[in-house]
Enzyme design. Sequence first.
Site, PDB file in Angstrom:
ATOM      1  N   LYS A 131       1.109   4.289  -2.866  1.00  0.00           N
ATOM      2  CA  LYS A 131       0.866   5.702  -2.599  1.00  0.00           C
ATOM      3  C   LYS A 131       2.060   6.566  -3.016  1.00  0.00           C
ATOM      4  CE  LYS A 131      -2.613   5.206  -2.474  1.00  0.00           C
ATOM      5  NZ  LYS A 131      -3.832   5.872  -2.993  1.00  0.00           N
ATOM      6  N   TYR A 167       0.833  -1.203   0.000  1.00  0.00           N
ATOM      7  CA  TYR A 167       0.000   0.000   0.000  1.00  0.00           C
ATOM      8  C   TYR A 167       0.873   1.261   0.000  1.00  0.00           C
ATOM      9  CZ  TYR A 167      -3.361   3.511   1.544  1.00  0.00           C
ATOM     10  OH  TYR A 167      -4.128   4.649   1.632  1.00  0.00           O
TER      11      TYR A 167
END
Length: 251
Positions: free
Chosen positions: A151, A147
């Site tokens: 990002k 994750y």
Amino acid sequence: MATILVTGSSDGIGLQTARTLIEAGHRVILHARSESRAEGLPSEAAGVVIGDLTSLDETKALAAAAGACDVVIHNAGVGGGQSEPVLTGDGVERIFQVNVLAPYVLTALVPWPARLVYLTSGLQSGGEVHFDDLSWRSRRWDGMQAYSDSKLYDVMLAFAVARRRPGTLSNTVDPGWIRTRMGGAGATGELSEGADTPIWLATSDEPAAKVTGRYFNRRQELRANPLAYREDLQEELLAACAELSGVKLPD
């Protein structure tokens, strides 16, 4: 008033963003993953486009359905709570496909808007670059790292677009730790707080909002992960996305 596409606008920050924009008089196009997810969305919206971002074919169809917009807010995303990597039908790790590859494809296929806003996370600061293993085929799986990496890639994408397309304002936003399904019940921020800076960047005529290639939190410009500013890595990301999707970012 502007025509604004908000991806992932069937709940959470995306829905709050869309509702606030509609109330301000903008023409808002909502996006939902499926017809069932679109039920009950604000009837005042200019339209609803359907597309599952885990599918390249559906993402491409979504871009065609959305058409020309003044602003695109790339809000849709998935978290890193899964215990093992999940490959989509396209053979791409799910977090990367939804969080990075889908906004890349939409950026490439939707006619160039005046403004682009990409939602990232403060976890981008711990993101790493692994262009040789974007789908975690050789590394030991770490969902939160996947994750965080995605990002970081979102910030890199926003910066790459800003550099390549100076006529479009392209920025990225950490909305903060907001109480959503992804953020969890322990999050400290309200939905209105998470939506505020994306809306400001999408619509404001304030000089501070009419910039490009910047990273924001609560309307304040911050320094992102140093890797995000490296143009060589930005170009590698674009090349990787083009190879995976079969879609080239137009000049």
